[in-house]
Design a protein around this motif. Structure first.
Motif, PDB file in Angstrom:
ATOM      1  N   GLN A  39       0.822  -1.201   0.000  1.00 24.63           N
ATOM      2  CA  GLN A  39       0.000   0.000   0.000  1.00 24.63           C
ATOM      3  C   GLN A  39       0.861   1.257   0.000  1.00 24.63           C
ATOM      4  O   GLN A  39       2.064   1.194   0.255  1.00 24.63           O
ATOM      5  N   SER A  40       0.204   2.369  -0.238  1.00 23.76           N
ATOM      6  CA  SER A  40       0.895   3.647  -0.217  1.00 23.76           C
ATOM      7  C   SER A  40       1.579   3.840   1.138  1.00 23.76           C
ATOM      8  O   SER A  40       0.979   3.589   2.182  1.00 23.76           O
ATOM      9  N   GLY A  41       2.847   4.244   1.097  1.00 22.15           N
ATOM     10  CA  GLY A  41       3.589   4.480   2.334  1.00 22.15           C
ATOM     11  C   GLY A  41       4.262   3.249   2.899  1.00 22.15           C
ATOM     12  O   GLY A  41       4.937   3.309   3.932  1.00 22.15           O
ATOM     13  N   ALA A  42       4.133   2.110   2.224  1.00 22.35           N
ATOM     14  CA  ALA A  42       4.718   0.859   2.728  1.00 22.35           C
ATOM     15  C   ALA A  42       6.247   0.868   2.673  1.00 22.35           C
ATOM     16  O   ALA A  42       6.905   0.110   3.380  1.00 22.35           O
ATOM     17  N   GLY A  43       6.799   1.735   1.796  1.00 20.27           N
ATOM     18  CA  GLY A  43       8.260   1.820   1.689  1.00 20.27           C
ATOM     19  C   GLY A  43       8.805   1.314   0.367  1.00 20.27           C
ATOM     20  O   GLY A  43      10.018   1.157   0.206  1.00 20.27           O
ATOM     21  N   LYS A  44       7.925   1.116  -0.623  1.00 14.74           N
ATOM     22  CA  LYS A  44       8.341   0.546  -1.902  1.00 14.74           C
ATOM     23  C   LYS A  44       9.338   1.435  -2.635  1.00 14.74           C
ATOM     24  O   LYS A  44      10.387   0.972  -3.082  1.00 14.74           O
ATOM     25  N   SER A  45       9.000   2.723  -2.752  1.00 11.75           N
ATOM     26  CA  SER A  45       9.907   3.628  -3.472  1.00 11.75           C
ATOM     27  C   SER A  45      11.218   3.778  -2.713  1.00 11.75           C
ATOM     28  O   SER A  45      12.292   3.841  -3.319  1.00 11.75           O
ATOM     29  N   SER A  46      11.124   3.818  -1.390  1.00  9.62           N
ATOM     30  CA  SER A  46      12.350   3.916  -0.591  1.00  9.62           C
ATOM     31  C   SER A  46      13.249   2.721  -0.878  1.00  9.62           C
ATOM     32  O   SER A  46      14.464   2.863  -1.025  1.00  9.62           O
ATOM     33  N   LEU A  47      12.649   1.559  -0.990  1.00  5.23           N
ATOM     34  CA  LEU A  47      13.428   0.344  -1.259  1.00  5.23           C
ATOM     35  C   LEU A  47      14.135   0.446  -2.607  1.00  5.23           C
ATOM     36  O   LEU A  47      15.340   0.236  -2.717  1.00  5.23           O
TER      37      LEU A  47
END
Ligand SMILES: Nc1ncnc2c1ncn2[C@@H]1O[C@H](COP(=O)(O)OP(=O)(O)OP(=O)(O)O)[C@@H](O)[C@H]1O
Ligand SMILES: [Mg+2]
Length: 344
Positions: A39-47
Protein backbone atom coordinates in the motif's frame (compact mmCIF):
# COMPACT_ATOMS: atom_id res chain seq x y z
CA UNK A 1 21.40 -10.54 -8.80
CA UNK A 2 20.02 -8.05 -6.28
CA UNK A 3 20.41 -8.73 -2.58
CA UNK A 4 19.65 -6.43 0.30
CA UNK A 5 20.59 -7.47 3.81
CA UNK A 6 18.90 -5.98 6.86
CA UNK A 7 18.31 -2.77 4.94
CA UNK A 8 16.93 0.14 6.93
CA UNK A 9 16.09 3.69 5.95
CA UNK A 10 15.13 6.32 8.49
CA UNK A 11 14.20 9.77 7.20
CA UNK A 12 14.89 12.63 9.58
CA UNK A 13 13.28 15.96 8.97
CA UNK A 14 12.51 18.78 11.40
CA UNK A 15 13.17 16.59 14.42
CA UNK A 16 10.77 13.86 13.22
CA UNK A 17 11.88 10.39 12.29
CA UNK A 18 10.15 8.12 9.79
CA UNK A 19 11.30 4.53 9.44
CA UNK A 20 10.57 3.77 5.80
CA UNK A 21 12.55 0.50 5.66
CA UNK A 22 12.81 -1.71 8.70
CA UNK A 23 15.21 -4.60 8.10
CA UNK A 24 14.50 -5.60 4.49
CA UNK A 25 16.07 -8.79 3.13
CA UNK A 26 15.34 -8.95 -0.57
CA UNK A 27 16.72 -11.51 -2.98
CA UNK A 28 16.12 -11.15 -6.71
CA UNK A 29 17.56 -13.88 -8.88
CA UNK A 30 19.29 -13.26 -12.20
CA UNK A 31 16.89 -13.14 -15.15
CA UNK A 32 13.65 -12.92 -13.20
CA UNK A 33 10.92 -10.32 -13.07
CA UNK A 34 10.35 -9.56 -9.40
CA UNK A 35 7.41 -7.50 -8.21
CA UNK A 36 7.17 -5.65 -4.91
CA UNK A 37 3.64 -4.77 -3.98
CA UNK A 38 2.23 -2.84 -1.04
CA UNK A 39 0.00 0.00 0.00
CA UNK A 40 0.90 3.65 -0.22
CA UNK A 41 3.59 4.48 2.33
CA UNK A 42 4.72 0.86 2.73
CA UNK A 43 8.26 1.82 1.69
CA UNK A 44 8.34 0.55 -1.90
CA UNK A 45 9.91 3.63 -3.47
CA UNK A 46 12.35 3.92 -0.59
CA UNK A 47 13.43 0.34 -1.26
CA UNK A 48 13.98 0.84 -4.97
CA UNK A 49 15.79 4.14 -4.41
CA UNK A 50 18.08 2.45 -1.88
CA UNK A 51 18.80 -0.37 -4.33
CA UNK A 52 20.45 2.04 -6.76
CA UNK A 53 21.74 4.30 -4.00
CA UNK A 54 19.68 7.28 -5.17
CA UNK A 55 18.90 7.24 -1.46
CA UNK A 56 21.59 6.37 1.10
CA UNK A 57 20.43 3.49 3.30
CA UNK A 58 20.67 4.17 7.04
CA UNK A 59 22.11 0.70 7.58
CA UNK A 60 22.37 -2.66 5.86
CA UNK A 61 23.90 -3.60 2.52
CA UNK A 62 22.87 -3.59 -1.13
CA UNK A 63 24.59 -5.90 -3.60
CA UNK A 64 23.83 -5.69 -7.32
CA UNK A 65 25.50 -8.05 -9.81
CA UNK A 66 28.00 -9.11 -7.17
CA UNK A 67 29.04 -5.57 -6.29
CA UNK A 68 28.46 -4.15 -2.81
CA UNK A 69 27.10 -0.69 -3.65
CA UNK A 70 26.81 0.37 -0.03
CA UNK A 71 30.56 -0.16 0.39
CA UNK A 72 31.24 2.14 -2.57
CA UNK A 73 28.91 4.92 -1.46
CA UNK A 74 30.60 7.95 0.04
CA UNK A 75 34.18 6.69 0.17
CA UNK A 76 36.10 9.42 -1.61
CA UNK A 77 36.42 10.29 -5.31
CA UNK A 78 37.73 6.94 -6.53
CA UNK A 79 34.94 4.92 -4.93
CA UNK A 80 32.56 7.65 -6.15
CA UNK A 81 33.61 6.99 -9.73
CA UNK A 82 33.15 3.26 -9.21
CA UNK A 83 29.72 3.82 -7.75
CA UNK A 84 28.73 5.92 -10.77
CA UNK A 85 29.99 3.20 -13.09
CA UNK A 86 28.13 0.52 -11.14
CA UNK A 87 24.97 2.63 -11.23
CA UNK A 88 25.19 3.10 -14.98
CA UNK A 89 24.63 -0.69 -15.13
CA UNK A 90 21.30 -0.26 -13.36
CA UNK A 91 18.49 1.17 -15.50
CA UNK A 92 15.67 3.08 -13.84
CA UNK A 93 12.16 3.73 -15.19
CA UNK A 94 9.93 6.31 -13.50
CA UNK A 95 6.19 6.74 -13.10
CA UNK A 96 6.19 10.21 -14.67
CA UNK A 97 8.79 9.35 -17.33
CA UNK A 98 11.13 12.25 -16.35
CA UNK A 99 11.87 13.19 -19.97
CA UNK A 100 13.46 16.52 -20.86
CA UNK A 101 10.83 18.46 -22.81
CA UNK A 102 13.37 20.61 -24.68
CA UNK A 103 15.11 17.57 -26.16
CA UNK A 104 13.97 15.28 -28.93
CA UNK A 105 13.19 11.64 -28.25
CA UNK A 106 16.58 10.61 -29.62
CA UNK A 107 18.42 13.22 -27.54
CA UNK A 108 16.62 12.04 -24.40
CA UNK A 109 17.83 8.50 -25.03
CA UNK A 110 21.34 9.79 -25.75
CA UNK A 111 21.57 11.68 -22.46
CA UNK A 112 23.02 8.87 -20.32
CA UNK A 113 25.48 8.09 -23.14
CA UNK A 114 26.69 11.71 -23.08
CA UNK A 115 27.28 11.35 -19.36
CA UNK A 116 29.24 8.17 -20.04
CA UNK A 117 31.37 10.16 -22.52
CA UNK A 118 30.43 8.25 -25.68
CA UNK A 119 31.13 9.81 -29.08
CA UNK A 120 28.34 11.44 -31.10
CA UNK A 121 28.34 8.68 -33.67
CA UNK A 122 28.20 5.93 -31.08
CA UNK A 123 25.43 7.72 -29.17
CA UNK A 124 23.28 8.12 -32.20
CA UNK A 125 23.74 4.51 -33.32
CA UNK A 126 22.86 3.19 -29.88
CA UNK A 127 19.86 5.52 -29.42
CA UNK A 128 18.35 4.53 -32.77
CA UNK A 129 18.91 0.86 -32.02
CA UNK A 130 17.12 1.21 -28.66
CA UNK A 131 14.24 3.21 -30.13
CA UNK A 132 13.79 0.43 -32.64
CA UNK A 133 13.79 -2.12 -29.80
CA UNK A 134 10.96 -0.30 -27.99
CA UNK A 135 8.96 0.20 -31.20
CA UNK A 136 9.57 3.95 -31.65
CA UNK A 137 12.00 4.04 -34.57
CA UNK A 138 9.80 6.60 -36.35
CA UNK A 139 9.68 9.03 -33.40
CA UNK A 140 13.38 9.82 -33.03
CA UNK A 141 12.92 13.46 -34.04
CA UNK A 142 9.71 14.09 -32.10
CA UNK A 143 9.51 16.00 -28.80
CA UNK A 144 8.02 14.45 -25.64
CA UNK A 145 4.96 16.74 -25.82
CA UNK A 146 4.07 15.13 -29.16
CA UNK A 147 3.89 11.62 -27.68
CA UNK A 148 1.21 9.64 -25.87
CA UNK A 149 1.82 8.46 -22.30
CA UNK A 150 2.68 4.95 -23.46
CA UNK A 151 5.13 6.29 -26.04
CA UNK A 152 6.77 8.51 -23.42
CA UNK A 153 7.24 5.49 -21.20
CA UNK A 154 8.81 3.61 -24.11
CA UNK A 155 11.31 6.46 -24.44
CA UNK A 156 11.91 6.22 -20.68
CA UNK A 157 12.62 2.52 -21.06
CA UNK A 158 14.94 3.06 -24.05
CA UNK A 159 16.85 5.67 -22.03
CA UNK A 160 17.10 3.26 -19.08
CA UNK A 161 18.68 0.68 -21.40
CA UNK A 162 21.32 3.04 -22.81
CA UNK A 163 24.08 1.92 -20.43
CA UNK A 164 23.50 -1.78 -21.28
CA UNK A 165 22.22 -2.48 -17.78
CA UNK A 166 21.97 -5.96 -16.30
CA UNK A 167 19.19 -4.77 -14.02
CA UNK A 168 16.14 -2.63 -14.66
CA UNK A 169 14.32 -0.96 -11.78
CA UNK A 170 10.83 0.33 -12.34
CA UNK A 171 8.86 2.44 -9.86
CA UNK A 172 5.16 2.40 -10.81
CA UNK A 173 6.06 2.61 -14.51
CA UNK A 174 2.49 1.95 -15.59
CA UNK A 175 0.37 3.65 -12.94
CA UNK A 176 -0.07 6.82 -15.02
CA UNK A 177 -1.27 4.77 -18.01
CA UNK A 178 -4.62 3.34 -19.09
CA UNK A 179 -5.16 -0.46 -18.85
CA UNK A 180 -4.53 -1.15 -22.55
CA UNK A 181 -1.27 0.83 -22.58
CA UNK A 182 -0.29 -0.76 -19.26
CA UNK A 183 -0.58 -4.17 -20.88
CA UNK A 184 1.61 -3.16 -23.81
CA UNK A 185 4.31 -1.68 -21.54
CA UNK A 186 4.29 -4.79 -19.34
CA UNK A 187 4.59 -6.96 -22.44
CA UNK A 188 7.58 -4.85 -23.52
CA UNK A 189 9.25 -5.31 -20.11
CA UNK A 190 8.61 -9.04 -20.38
CA UNK A 191 10.14 -9.16 -23.88
CA UNK A 192 13.21 -7.23 -22.77
CA UNK A 193 13.58 -9.57 -19.81
CA UNK A 194 13.57 -12.55 -22.16
CA UNK A 195 15.52 -11.12 -25.11
CA UNK A 196 18.24 -9.36 -23.15
CA UNK A 197 18.26 -11.59 -20.07
CA UNK A 198 17.50 -8.44 -18.08
CA UNK A 199 16.65 -8.81 -14.40
CA UNK A 200 13.66 -6.60 -13.60
CA UNK A 201 12.66 -5.33 -10.16
CA UNK A 202 9.35 -3.56 -10.33
CA UNK A 203 7.33 -1.73 -7.75
CA UNK A 204 3.59 -1.51 -8.04
CA UNK A 205 0.42 -1.24 -6.05
CA UNK A 206 -1.59 -3.11 -8.71
CA UNK A 207 -1.99 -6.84 -8.26
CA UNK A 208 -2.71 -7.24 -11.99
CA UNK A 209 0.81 -6.07 -12.79
CA UNK A 210 2.29 -8.77 -10.57
CA UNK A 211 -0.06 -11.33 -12.02
CA UNK A 212 0.75 -10.65 -15.65
CA UNK A 213 4.56 -10.36 -15.62
CA UNK A 214 6.20 -11.40 -12.37
CA UNK A 215 8.05 -14.66 -11.68
CA UNK A 216 8.38 -13.75 -8.01
CA UNK A 217 6.78 -11.25 -5.69
CA UNK A 218 7.06 -9.71 -2.25
CA UNK A 219 4.44 -7.98 -0.15
CA UNK A 220 5.55 -4.92 1.85
CA UNK A 221 3.85 -3.54 4.93
CA UNK A 222 5.22 -0.81 7.18
CA UNK A 223 8.75 -0.99 5.82
CA UNK A 224 8.99 -4.76 6.06
CA UNK A 225 8.66 -7.63 3.62
CA UNK A 226 5.94 -9.81 5.10
CA UNK A 227 5.72 -12.43 2.33
CA UNK A 228 7.94 -13.32 -0.61
CA UNK A 229 8.68 -16.11 -3.03
CA UNK A 230 8.13 -17.35 -6.56
CA UNK A 231 4.52 -17.15 -7.69
CA UNK A 232 4.31 -20.91 -7.51
CA UNK A 233 5.72 -20.97 -3.95
CA UNK A 234 3.26 -18.28 -2.87
CA UNK A 235 0.30 -20.18 -4.33
CA UNK A 236 1.47 -23.22 -2.36
CA UNK A 237 1.72 -21.30 0.93
CA UNK A 238 -1.26 -21.85 3.22
CA UNK A 239 -2.93 -18.60 4.15
CA UNK A 240 -0.73 -16.50 1.84
CA UNK A 241 -2.25 -13.03 1.43
CA UNK A 242 -0.45 -12.55 -1.87
CA UNK A 243 -1.71 -15.84 -3.26
CA UNK A 244 -5.28 -14.98 -2.30
CA UNK A 245 -4.94 -11.55 -3.92
CA UNK A 246 -3.31 -12.99 -7.05
CA UNK A 247 -6.09 -15.44 -7.38
CA UNK A 248 -9.26 -14.32 -5.65
CA UNK A 249 -12.14 -16.74 -5.23
CA UNK A 250 -15.65 -15.87 -4.11
CA UNK A 251 -18.32 -18.01 -2.46
CA UNK A 252 -19.41 -18.35 1.16
CA UNK A 253 -20.42 -21.31 3.32
CA UNK A 254 -24.13 -22.06 3.07
CA UNK A 255 -24.41 -22.88 6.79
CA UNK A 256 -22.56 -23.32 10.10
CA UNK A 257 -22.06 -27.05 9.83
CA UNK A 258 -20.20 -26.81 6.54
CA UNK A 259 -16.50 -26.84 5.71
CA UNK A 260 -15.21 -24.63 2.93
CA UNK A 261 -11.98 -25.64 1.25
CA UNK A 262 -9.93 -23.90 -1.43
CA UNK A 263 -8.17 -26.36 -3.70
CA UNK A 264 -5.30 -25.11 -5.85
CA UNK A 265 -4.19 -27.14 -8.86
CA UNK A 266 -0.77 -26.60 -10.40
CA UNK A 267 0.98 -28.58 -13.11
CA UNK A 268 0.24 -32.33 -13.06
CA UNK A 269 -2.36 -32.22 -10.31
CA UNK A 270 -4.59 -30.21 -12.66
CA UNK A 271 -5.39 -33.25 -14.79
CA UNK A 272 -6.55 -35.63 -12.03
CA UNK A 273 -10.31 -36.06 -11.49
CA UNK A 274 -9.87 -35.60 -7.73
CA UNK A 275 -13.22 -34.06 -6.88
CA UNK A 276 -15.21 -36.96 -8.32
CA UNK A 277 -12.81 -39.44 -6.65
CA UNK A 278 -13.37 -37.67 -3.35
CA UNK A 279 -17.16 -37.81 -3.70
CA UNK A 280 -17.07 -41.50 -4.60
CA UNK A 281 -14.50 -42.60 -2.00
CA UNK A 282 -16.25 -40.97 0.95
CA UNK A 283 -19.77 -40.92 -0.43
CA UNK A 284 -20.20 -37.20 0.25
CA UNK A 285 -21.98 -34.45 -1.65
CA UNK A 286 -19.63 -31.71 -2.69
CA UNK A 287 -20.83 -28.29 -3.76
CA UNK A 288 -18.63 -26.11 -5.91
CA UNK A 289 -18.88 -22.49 -4.70
CA UNK A 290 -16.44 -20.97 -7.15
CA UNK A 291 -13.75 -21.93 -9.62
CA UNK A 292 -11.27 -20.29 -11.94
CA UNK A 293 -8.39 -21.14 -14.20
CA UNK A 294 -5.81 -18.47 -14.84
CA UNK A 295 -2.24 -17.88 -15.90
CA UNK A 296 -0.23 -16.37 -13.08
CA UNK A 297 3.39 -15.48 -13.87
CA UNK A 298 3.27 -17.71 -16.95
CA UNK A 299 1.98 -20.64 -14.89
CA UNK A 300 -1.35 -22.40 -15.46
CA UNK A 301 -3.17 -22.50 -12.16
CA UNK A 302 -6.63 -23.66 -11.27
CA UNK A 303 -8.46 -22.91 -8.09
CA UNK A 304 -11.74 -24.25 -6.79
CA UNK A 305 -13.70 -23.43 -3.67
CA UNK A 306 -15.71 -26.42 -2.52
CA UNK A 307 -18.07 -27.04 0.36
CA UNK A 308 -18.21 -30.31 2.30
CA UNK A 309 -21.05 -31.27 4.63
CA UNK A 310 -20.06 -31.23 8.32
CA UNK A 311 -17.56 -29.28 10.37
CA UNK A 312 -13.79 -29.31 9.97
CA UNK A 313 -13.44 -32.11 12.56
CA UNK A 314 -15.77 -34.30 10.47
CA UNK A 315 -13.74 -33.72 7.31
CA UNK A 316 -10.19 -34.37 8.45
CA UNK A 317 -10.02 -37.60 6.44
CA UNK A 318 -11.36 -36.28 3.10
CA UNK A 319 -9.12 -33.21 3.45
CA UNK A 320 -6.17 -35.53 4.08
CA UNK A 321 -7.14 -37.41 0.90
CA UNK A 322 -6.91 -34.18 -1.14
CA UNK A 323 -3.54 -33.32 0.40
CA UNK A 324 -2.23 -36.80 -0.44
CA UNK A 325 -3.13 -36.14 -4.08
CA UNK A 326 -0.56 -33.35 -3.97
CA UNK A 327 -3.07 -30.52 -4.03
CA UNK A 328 -2.70 -27.26 -2.18
CA UNK A 329 -5.53 -27.14 0.36
CA UNK A 330 -6.66 -24.13 2.37
CA UNK A 331 -9.47 -24.73 4.83
CA UNK A 332 -11.23 -21.43 5.42
CA UNK A 333 -11.09 -20.33 9.02
CA UNK A 334 -8.43 -22.92 9.86
CA UNK A 335 -5.19 -21.13 9.01
CA UNK A 336 -3.68 -21.87 12.43
CA UNK A 337 -4.00 -25.64 12.04
CA UNK A 338 -2.72 -25.43 8.49
CA UNK A 339 0.41 -23.56 9.45
CA UNK A 340 1.06 -26.07 12.24
CA UNK A 341 0.58 -29.00 9.89
CA UNK A 342 2.75 -27.63 7.11
CA UNK A 343 5.53 -26.90 9.61
CA UNK A 344 5.70 -30.59 10.57
N1 LIG B 1 12.32 12.15 1.55
C1 LIG B 1 11.54 11.78 2.56
N2 LIG B 1 11.57 12.44 3.75
C2 LIG B 1 10.80 12.04 4.79
N3 LIG B 1 9.96 10.98 4.74
C3 LIG B 1 9.87 10.29 3.60
C4 LIG B 1 10.65 10.65 2.45
N4 LIG B 1 10.36 9.78 1.45
C5 LIG B 1 9.44 8.92 1.95
N5 LIG B 1 9.16 9.22 3.24
C6 LIG B 1 8.23 8.48 4.12
O1 LIG B 1 8.63 7.12 4.14
C7 LIG B 1 7.51 6.23 4.11
C8 LIG B 1 7.62 5.30 2.91
O2 LIG B 1 7.49 6.08 1.72
P1 LIG B 1 7.65 5.47 0.26
O3 LIG B 1 7.63 6.60 -0.69
O4 LIG B 1 8.83 4.57 0.22
O5 LIG B 1 6.32 4.61 0.15
P2 LIG B 1 5.67 3.88 -1.12
O6 LIG B 1 5.39 2.49 -0.70
O7 LIG B 1 6.50 4.09 -2.32
O8 LIG B 1 4.27 4.64 -1.28
P3 LIG B 1 3.45 5.02 -2.64
O9 LIG B 1 2.75 3.77 -3.06
O10 LIG B 1 2.50 6.07 -2.16
O11 LIG B 1 4.42 5.52 -3.66
C9 LIG B 1 6.28 7.13 4.10
O12 LIG B 1 5.83 7.26 5.42
C10 LIG B 1 6.82 8.46 3.59
O13 LIG B 1 6.07 9.53 4.10
MG1 LIG C 1 6.22 5.09 -4.15
Amino acid sequence: MITTTDLTKVYRSRGREVTALDGVDLHVREGEVYGVIGQSGAGKSSLIRCVNLLERPTSGTVTVAGEDLTALAGRGPRAGRELRRARSRIGMVFQHFNLLSSRTVQDNVELPLEILGKSGKERSRKALELLDLVGLADKAGAYPAQLSGGQKQRVGIARALAGDPKVLLSDEATSALDPETTRSILALLRDLNRQLGLTVLLITHEMDVVKSVCDSAALMENGRIVESGTVSELLATPGSELAAALFPLGGEASGDDRTVVDVTFQGESATQPVISQLARTYNIDISILGAAIDTVGGLQVGRMRIELPGRYEDNVVPIGFLREKGLQIDVLGHEAELVKESAK
